[in-house]
Scaffold this active site. Structure first.
Site, PDB file in Angstrom:
ATOM      1  N   ASP A   1     -14.979  -7.327  -8.586  1.00 47.66           N
ATOM      2  CA  ASP A   1     -13.828  -8.204  -8.448  1.00 47.66           C
ATOM      3  C   ASP A   1     -14.292  -9.414  -7.652  1.00 47.66           C
ATOM      4  O   ASP A   1     -15.234  -9.347  -6.872  1.00 47.66           O
ATOM      5  CB  ASP A   1     -12.675  -7.487  -7.747  1.00 47.66           C
ATOM      6  CG  ASP A   1     -11.408  -8.345  -7.774  1.00 47.66           C
ATOM      7  OD1 ASP A   1     -11.296  -9.167  -8.702  1.00 47.66           O
ATOM      8  OD2 ASP A   1     -10.567  -8.220  -6.877  1.00 47.66           O
ATOM      9  N   SER A   2     -13.585 -10.534  -7.854  1.00 52.77           N
ATOM     10  CA  SER A   2     -14.108 -11.824  -7.407  1.00 52.77           C
ATOM     11  C   SER A   2     -13.800 -12.205  -5.975  1.00 52.77           C
ATOM     12  O   SER A   2     -14.401 -13.117  -5.432  1.00 52.77           O
ATOM     13  CB  SER A   2     -13.523 -12.902  -8.307  1.00 52.77           C
ATOM     14  OG  SER A   2     -12.101 -12.892  -8.174  1.00 52.77           O
ATOM     15  N   GLY A   3     -12.831 -11.534  -5.377  1.00 49.64           N
ATOM     16  CA  GLY A   3     -12.333 -12.005  -4.077  1.00 49.64           C
ATOM     17  C   GLY A   3     -10.959 -12.644  -4.251  1.00 49.64           C
ATOM     18  O   GLY A   3     -10.319 -13.019  -3.274  1.00 49.64           O
ATOM     19  N   GLY A   4     -10.507 -12.742  -5.485  1.00 46.42           N
ATOM     20  CA  GLY A   4      -9.180 -13.301  -5.755  1.00 46.42           C
ATOM     21  C   GLY A   4      -8.075 -12.473  -5.117  1.00 46.42           C
ATOM     22  O   GLY A   4      -7.054 -13.005  -4.672  1.00 46.42           O
ATOM     23  N   PHE A   5      -8.282 -11.171  -5.060  1.00 46.11           N
ATOM     24  CA  PHE A   5      -7.281 -10.326  -4.415  1.00 46.11           C
ATOM     25  C   PHE A   5      -7.244 -10.586  -2.920  1.00 46.11           C
ATOM     26  O   PHE A   5      -6.189 -10.523  -2.291  1.00 46.11           O
ATOM     27  CB  PHE A   5      -7.560  -8.845  -4.678  1.00 46.11           C
ATOM     28  CG  PHE A   5      -6.510  -7.935  -4.081  1.00 46.11           C
ATOM     29  CD1 PHE A   5      -5.244  -7.856  -4.636  1.00 46.11           C
ATOM     30  CD2 PHE A   5      -6.793  -7.180  -2.952  1.00 46.11           C
ATOM     31  CE1 PHE A   5      -4.264  -7.040  -4.078  1.00 46.11           C
ATOM     32  CE2 PHE A   5      -5.825  -6.356  -2.388  1.00 46.11           C
ATOM     33  CZ  PHE A   5      -4.561  -6.282  -2.956  1.00 46.11           C
TER      34      PHE A   5
ATOM     35  N   ASP B   1      -9.868 -16.233  -8.731  1.00 48.76           N
ATOM     36  CA  ASP B   1      -8.480 -16.596  -8.996  1.00 48.76           C
ATOM     37  C   ASP B   1      -7.678 -16.509  -7.701  1.00 48.76           C
ATOM     38  O   ASP B   1      -8.218 -16.144  -6.662  1.00 48.76           O
ATOM     39  CB  ASP B   1      -7.859 -15.639 -10.031  1.00 48.76           C
ATOM     40  CG  ASP B   1      -7.718 -14.219  -9.500  1.00 48.76           C
ATOM     41  OD1 ASP B   1      -8.530 -13.809  -8.642  1.00 48.76           O
ATOM     42  OD2 ASP B   1      -6.796 -13.497  -9.937  1.00 48.76           O
TER      43      ASP B   1
ATOM     44  N   GLN C   1      -2.718 -15.151 -14.633  1.00 48.95           N
ATOM     45  CA  GLN C   1      -1.731 -15.144 -13.560  1.00 48.95           C
ATOM     46  C   GLN C   1      -0.415 -15.679 -14.142  1.00 48.95           C
ATOM     47  O   GLN C   1      -0.174 -15.511 -15.319  1.00 48.95           O
ATOM     48  CB  GLN C   1      -2.237 -15.993 -12.378  1.00 48.95           C
ATOM     49  CG  GLN C   1      -3.412 -15.352 -11.644  1.00 48.95           C
ATOM     50  CD  GLN C   1      -3.045 -14.071 -10.906  1.00 48.95           C
ATOM     51  OE1 GLN C   1      -1.879 -13.784 -10.645  1.00 48.95           O
ATOM     52  NE2 GLN C   1      -4.053 -13.261 -10.585  1.00 48.95           N
TER      53      GLN C   1
ATOM     54  N   GLY D   1      -2.076 -10.236 -10.484  1.00 49.03           N
ATOM     55  CA  GLY D   1      -0.813 -10.474  -9.800  1.00 49.03           C
ATOM     56  C   GLY D   1       0.142  -9.313  -9.950  1.00 49.03           C
ATOM     57  O   GLY D   1       1.338  -9.439  -9.696  1.00 49.03           O
TER      58      GLY D   1
ATOM     59  N   ASP E   1      -7.628  -0.242 -12.582  1.00 53.44           N
ATOM     60  CA  ASP E   1      -8.292   0.215 -11.363  1.00 53.44           C
ATOM     61  C   ASP E   1      -7.243   0.320 -10.287  1.00 53.44           C
ATOM     62  O   ASP E   1      -6.190  -0.312 -10.362  1.00 53.44           O
ATOM     63  CB  ASP E   1      -9.338  -0.800 -10.912  1.00 53.44           C
ATOM     64  CG  ASP E   1      -8.676  -1.982 -10.231  1.00 53.44           C
ATOM     65  OD1 ASP E   1      -8.060  -2.785 -10.949  1.00 53.44           O
ATOM     66  OD2 ASP E   1      -8.729  -2.087  -9.001  1.00 53.44           O
TER      67      ASP E   1
ATOM     68  N   CYS F   1      -6.251  22.195 -12.571  1.00 55.52           N
ATOM     69  CA  CYS F   1      -7.264  21.151 -12.443  1.00 55.52           C
ATOM     70  C   CYS F   1      -8.660  21.755 -12.530  1.00 55.52           C
ATOM     71  O   CYS F   1      -8.917  22.840 -12.015  1.00 55.52           O
ATOM     72  CB  CYS F   1      -7.077  20.428 -11.110  1.00 55.52           C
ATOM     73  SG  CYS F   1      -8.290  19.121 -10.847  1.00 55.52           S
TER      74      CYS F   1
ATOM     75  N   CYS G   1     -11.441  20.257 -11.357  1.00 50.60           N
ATOM     76  CA  CYS G   1     -12.369  19.562 -10.463  1.00 50.60           C
ATOM     77  C   CYS G   1     -13.081  20.528  -9.522  1.00 50.60           C
ATOM     78  O   CYS G   1     -12.665  21.666  -9.330  1.00 50.60           O
ATOM     79  CB  CYS G   1     -11.637  18.476  -9.659  1.00 50.60           C
ATOM     80  SG  CYS G   1     -10.768  19.081  -8.194  1.00 50.60           S
TER      81      CYS G   1
ATOM     82  N   CYS H   1     -10.820  22.028  -6.773  1.00 52.29           N
ATOM     83  CA  CYS H   1      -9.875  23.056  -7.204  1.00 52.29           C
ATOM     84  C   CYS H   1     -10.571  24.324  -7.679  1.00 52.29           C
ATOM     85  O   CYS H   1      -9.985  25.400  -7.671  1.00 52.29           O
ATOM     86  CB  CYS H   1      -8.958  22.504  -8.292  1.00 52.29           C
ATOM     87  SG  CYS H   1      -7.805  21.287  -7.617  1.00 52.29           S
TER      88      CYS H   1
ATOM     89  N   HIS I   1     -10.616  15.381  -6.054  1.00 46.33           N
ATOM     90  CA  HIS I   1      -9.480  15.917  -6.809  1.00 46.33           C
ATOM     91  C   HIS I   1      -8.588  14.809  -7.381  1.00 46.33           C
ATOM     92  O   HIS I   1      -8.256  14.813  -8.558  1.00 46.33           O
ATOM     93  CB  HIS I   1      -8.619  16.858  -5.975  1.00 46.33           C
ATOM     94  CG  HIS I   1      -7.329  17.164  -6.661  1.00 46.33           C
ATOM     95  ND1 HIS I   1      -7.237  18.070  -7.695  1.00 46.33           N
ATOM     96  CD2 HIS I   1      -6.104  16.592  -6.563  1.00 46.33           C
ATOM     97  CE1 HIS I   1      -6.008  18.055  -8.174  1.00 46.33           C
ATOM     98  NE2 HIS I   1      -5.293  17.173  -7.511  1.00 46.33           N
TER      99      HIS I   1
END
Length: 375
Positions: A96-100, A150, A191, A218, A268, A306, A308, A311, A337
């Site tokens: 991710d770019s850093g936009g968040f 962004d 956006q 967004g 994600d 489950c 995993c 579990c 889990h």
RNA sequence: GGAGGGGUAGCGAAGAGGCUAAACGCGGUUGACUGUAAAUCAAUUCCUUCGGGUUCGGCAGUUCGAAUCUGCCCCCCUCCA
């Protein structure tokens, strides 16, 4: 990265909705979509080893440009031979770019046309991120997929704010694309806030620029569920069929299924790993807080349905003990889990799409795990 | 035997006449978490039929009013013999 070997192969679209099944080909392997991507901000999915990440069935993970720039710095990642070698993970990756962070660290940054000046949350250092600089950092980090810089627009935002910001994000997308030199796949980010004309315009302009994939951003920043779902609808019709669509920051079971139904390929979210570290797990019996006193002497497994590692091998009483005693293994087992739980639901969705029964699958899951909504 | 210091909620520890059912920390309980400033944050934690009731080692006093002042008693710690 040598030759370009990134593309989406859509293999089936559910006859009753927009859900689609396909294979995303990347230099580090194929990923079945739709997929859920665990978040590994600092080149680690918190508490998990690369082997564990693979064991939960994750096809692709992300890391974060802003955070890796601060530490250890992209030059070190590059010297290590790229992020894959650095963290000893050879599967597909996205940065991710850093936009968040423009959104989440709003109090520590200033936005200008040229770019964003951050005050490091670690030591107050001034850090300047322009779309070109961000692409340069992402190229050094070396993930298979990189994101345009962004601004994740806050919610709520006025029309004027959303418009100005979206137009700037578009200019940044163009600048980043022109600066991009490697064969890494580059995604643009739609956006536009909650405004349909802005979302449409942004999607159309990005498509003109011809990115390798498109994100819807967004979202999942505190807006009501129906607003989030509408934001998806506002963009999807304008995105090309043959390019991957990535819904950012989603999330919880219901959002994931909604996104898949609308034709989203990738999602994600930090939620499963974060709530696991905080003691909460999603199970086939609903939401469980392992800290609760009622599990003190509960020697049954966390989730009998489950498959995993957690579990299959540990009891709630033991997991609670580890958590309460602040033993790191507790957070790790709960993270395994939660990720496996979510990813297995998405695996089920892929199978359902292939058989044109995604809508039934979605209803069944939401009915069965109704109390997991709104995570 | 002598000289000091001290006993406050589950624990540690403030408070030195009314603003104190008693700061703060830990522990306990519950909840939140959505492109990770997050192994973080929030609420709650004497009893209660929510009217109130009972608390600061014990008992007895002083005072309109006491965890806070006085007397006696019990217990703990340090130092000296």
């Amino acid at each position: 990265m040598e030759k370009k070997e990134f593309y989406l192969e859509v293999l089936h679209v559910d006859k009753n909705c927009g859900a689609r099944y396909g294979i995303l080909h990347t230099p580090h392997g194929d990923v079945e979509v739709p997929c859920f991507m665990p978040v590994g901000t600092l080149a680690t999915v918190k508490t998990l080893s690369p082997e564990e990440i693979k064991s939960i069935g994750s096809g692709i993970i992300l890391a974060n440009t802003y955070h890796l720039h601060l530490r250890p710095g992209e030059d070190i990642v590059e010297k290590a031979g790229g992020v894959h070698k650095f963290m000893n993970y050879d599967g597909p990756m996205l940065t991710d770019s850093g936009g968040f962070q423009v959104f989440s660290l709003a109090e520590k940054r200033k936005i200008k046309e040229e770019g964003v000046t951050f005050k490091s949350h670690l030591n107050g250092d001034e850090i300047f991120f322009s779309p070109e600089i961000v692409i340069g950092i992402e190229e050094k980090i070396g993930a298979d997929i990189i994101m345009s810089f962004d601004e994740c627009i806050p919610y709520p935002a006025t029309y004027e704010y959303a418009k100005d910001s979206t137009l700037r994000t578009l200019r940044w997308a163009q600048r980043g694309k022109e600066a991009h030199k490697t064969s890494q796949a580059l995604f643009g980010i739609v956006q536009g806030g909650e405004f349909s004309d802005l979302r449409k315009m942004c999607a159309e302009e990005l498509v003109k620029m011809d990115f390798d994939g498109y994100s819807i951003g967004g979202t999942s920043i505190g807006e009501p569920k129906d607003v989030c779902f509408k934001m998806i609808d506002m963009a999807i019709p304008y995105l090309p069929f043959d390019k991957p669509r990535y819904l950012m920051g989603v999330g919880s079971l219901d959002y994931i299924l909604e996104g898949i139904g609308k034709g989203i390929d990738m999602m994600d979210c930090v939620l499963p790993t974060r709530i696991a570290r905080h003691g909460t797990v999603m199970t086939h019996n609903g939401r469980v807080n392992i800290k609760n006193a009622k599990f003190k002497e509960d020697f049954t497994t966390l989730d009998s349905e489950c498959d995993c590692y957690t579990c299959k091998n540990f009891t709630k009483a033991y997991l609670r003990h580890l958590y309460v005693a602040e033993e790191a293994l507790g957070q790790r087992l709960l993270s395994i889990h939660n990720l496996r739980f979510l990813i297995s639901i998405v695996e089920g969705a892929r199978e359902a799409i292939k058989e044109d029964r995604f809508l039934e699958y979605k209803d069944e899951i939401l009915k069965k795990y109704g109390d997991l909504r709104g995570f």
